[in-house]
Design a protein around this motif. Structure first.
Motif, mmCIF file in Angstrom:
data_model
loop_
_atom_site.group_PDB
_atom_site.id
_atom_site.type_symbol
_atom_site.label_atom_id
_atom_site.label_comp_id
_atom_site.label_asym_id
_atom_site.label_seq_id
_atom_site.Cartn_x
_atom_site.Cartn_y
_atom_site.Cartn_z
ATOM 1 N N THR A 173 0.648 -1.300 -0.026
ATOM 2 C CA THR A 173 -0.009 -0.029 0.075
ATOM 3 C C THR A 173 0.866 1.360 0.144
ATOM 4 O O THR A 173 0.308 2.418 -0.386
ATOM 5 C CB THR A 173 -0.997 -0.003 1.210
ATOM 6 N N GLU A 174 2.297 1.464 0.153
ATOM 7 C CA GLU A 174 3.114 2.385 0.274
ATOM 8 C C GLU A 174 4.269 2.259 -0.611
ATOM 9 O O GLU A 174 4.869 1.663 -0.379
ATOM 10 C CB GLU A 174 3.415 2.737 1.704
ATOM 11 N N GLY A 175 3.941 2.554 -1.664
ATOM 12 C CA GLY A 175 4.964 2.482 -2.674
ATOM 13 C C GLY A 175 4.846 1.378 -3.761
ATOM 14 O O GLY A 175 5.551 1.639 -4.946
ATOM 15 N N GLY A 176 3.774 0.474 -3.644
ATOM 16 C CA GLY A 176 3.411 -0.454 -4.691
ATOM 17 C C GLY A 176 4.205 -1.723 -4.442
ATOM 18 O O GLY A 176 5.210 -1.742 -3.987
ATOM 19 N N PRO A 177 3.670 -2.776 -5.073
ATOM 20 C CA PRO A 177 4.162 -4.198 -4.857
ATOM 21 C C PRO A 177 5.372 -4.490 -5.709
ATOM 22 O O PRO A 177 5.855 -5.549 -5.675
ATOM 23 C CB PRO A 177 2.851 -4.922 -5.003
ATOM 24 N N HIS A 178 5.780 -3.260 -6.679
ATOM 25 C CA HIS A 178 6.788 -3.926 -7.474
ATOM 26 C C HIS A 178 8.264 -2.968 -6.814
ATOM 27 O O HIS A 178 8.141 -1.807 -6.941
ATOM 28 C CB HIS A 178 6.552 -3.388 -8.915
ATOM 29 N N ALA A 179 9.383 -3.698 -6.584
ATOM 30 C CA ALA A 179 10.520 -2.948 -6.199
ATOM 31 C C ALA A 179 11.246 -2.168 -7.027
ATOM 32 O O ALA A 179 10.843 -2.239 -8.468
ATOM 33 C CB ALA A 179 11.348 -4.208 -5.742
ATOM 34 N N ALA A 180 11.890 -1.327 -6.795
ATOM 35 C CA ALA A 180 12.906 -0.372 -7.653
ATOM 36 C C ALA A 180 13.851 -1.121 -8.390
ATOM 37 O O ALA A 180 14.288 -1.010 -9.623
ATOM 38 C CB ALA A 180 13.409 0.541 -6.733
ATOM 39 N N CYS A 181 14.138 -2.508 -7.773
ATOM 40 C CA CYS A 181 15.252 -3.228 -8.265
ATOM 41 C C CYS A 181 14.436 -4.323 -9.402
ATOM 42 O O CYS A 181 13.839 -5.287 -8.858
ATOM 43 C CB CYS A 181 16.054 -4.209 -7.434
ATOM 44 N N ASN A 182 14.545 -3.960 -10.708
ATOM 45 C CA ASN A 182 13.749 -4.802 -11.766
ATOM 46 C C ASN A 182 12.450 -4.985 -11.496
ATOM 47 O O ASN A 182 12.009 -5.904 -12.047
ATOM 48 C CB ASN A 182 14.560 -6.004 -12.037
ATOM 49 N N GLY A 183 11.680 -4.303 -10.622
ATOM 50 C CA GLY A 183 10.165 -4.452 -10.675
ATOM 51 C C GLY A 183 9.867 -5.598 -10.002
ATOM 52 O O GLY A 183 8.688 -6.076 -10.175
ATOM 53 N N ALA A 184 10.733 -6.347 -9.251
ATOM 54 C CA ALA A 184 10.504 -7.595 -8.524
ATOM 55 C C ALA A 184 9.220 -7.345 -7.612
ATOM 56 O O ALA A 184 8.935 -6.414 -6.896
ATOM 57 C CB ALA A 184 11.404 -8.253 -7.594
ATOM 58 N N TYR A 185 8.294 -8.483 -7.702
ATOM 59 C CA TYR A 185 7.062 -8.225 -6.503
ATOM 60 C C TYR A 185 7.596 -8.436 -5.039
ATOM 61 O O TYR A 185 8.305 -9.207 -4.789
ATOM 62 C CB TYR A 185 6.021 -9.550 -6.867
ATOM 63 N N ILE A 186 7.024 -7.454 -4.460
ATOM 64 C CA ILE A 186 7.375 -7.646 -2.934
ATOM 65 C C ILE A 186 6.071 -7.483 -2.172
ATOM 66 O O ILE A 186 5.114 -6.915 -2.637
ATOM 67 C CB ILE A 186 8.246 -6.347 -2.539
ATOM 68 N N ASP A 187 6.123 -7.906 -1.103
ATOM 69 C CA ASP A 187 4.922 -7.510 -0.163
ATOM 70 C C ASP A 187 5.215 -7.309 1.344
ATOM 71 O O ASP A 187 6.242 -7.344 1.644
ATOM 72 C CB ASP A 187 3.803 -8.870 -0.291
ATOM 73 N N ASP A 188 4.094 -7.329 2.326
ATOM 74 C CA ASP A 188 4.579 -6.830 3.594
ATOM 75 C C ASP A 188 5.344 -8.042 4.308
ATOM 76 O O ASP A 188 5.700 -7.978 5.409
ATOM 77 C CB ASP A 188 3.225 -6.611 4.431
ATOM 78 N N TYR A 189 5.422 -9.058 3.620
ATOM 79 C CA TYR A 189 5.839 -10.413 4.487
ATOM 80 C C TYR A 189 7.475 -11.009 3.601
ATOM 81 O O TYR A 189 7.994 -11.859 4.231
ATOM 82 C CB TYR A 189 5.132 -11.702 4.400
ATOM 83 N N SER A 190 7.641 -9.973 2.803
ATOM 84 C CA SER A 190 8.908 -10.354 2.155
ATOM 85 C C SER A 190 10.123 -9.744 2.973
ATOM 86 O O SER A 190 10.077 -8.820 3.814
ATOM 87 C CB SER A 190 8.992 -9.303 0.817
ATOM 88 N N ARG A 191 11.123 -10.446 2.952
ATOM 89 C CA ARG A 191 12.269 -10.228 3.898
ATOM 90 C C ARG A 191 13.367 -9.437 2.767
ATOM 91 O O ARG A 191 14.483 -9.749 2.603
ATOM 92 C CB ARG A 191 13.098 -11.616 4.209
#
Length: 145
Positions: free
Chosen positions: A53-71
């Protein structure tokens, strides 16, 4: 006389091979440098964010999917580099230590508002390293692994 000549040549060969074996080579210097970089410890402040919800589920590094439970962590802007591109630190593993504990995480995102040494953590990491999410921030130390 011939024996003395052979002995002198033999001694010179031994002396030269000893010098060559003792000289550093490029590959050992590179691994030594990497080893020293991994030992450097950074100090900063940990904050937390919810990627979903803050910044989106796609990371700055190659748009990898991330969520609140990602390490994963978002690296501060100064260390991340060009905020419009992929950082040289993308996908690097780090070890983070805080008041509550420690954990290993992967750099996959960028934190534009973070200062040098700071990391923005997902909730799962923040709870493990800093503790209570209501604190909002905590002092941390981290290094590359």
């Amino acid at each position: 006389m011939q024996f003395q000549f052979i002995f002198t040549i033999f001694s010179a060969v031994i002396a030269l091979s000893t010098l060559v074996a003792a000289s550093p080579n490029a590959s050992s210097e590179g691994s030594s440098t990497n080893h020293l970089a991994k030992r450097k410890t950074y100090t900063g402040t940990a904050t937390w964010y919810k990627p979903a919800t803050e910044g989106g589920p796609h990371a700055a590094c190659n748009g990898a999917y991330i969520d609140d439970y990602s390490r994963i962590v978002a690296l501060n802007a100064e260390q991340y580099g060009n905020m419009n591109g992929k950082s040289k630190y993308c996908h690097k593993k780090i070890r983070i230590k805080g008041p509550k504990g420690s954990a290993t995480a992967t750099i996959l995102d960028a934190c534009p508002g973070c200062s040098y040494g700071d990391l923005d953590l997902t909730p799962v990491l923040f709870k493990k390293i800093v503790g209570d999410m209501n604190k909002g921030i905590g002092k941390i130390h981290w290094n590359f692994v």
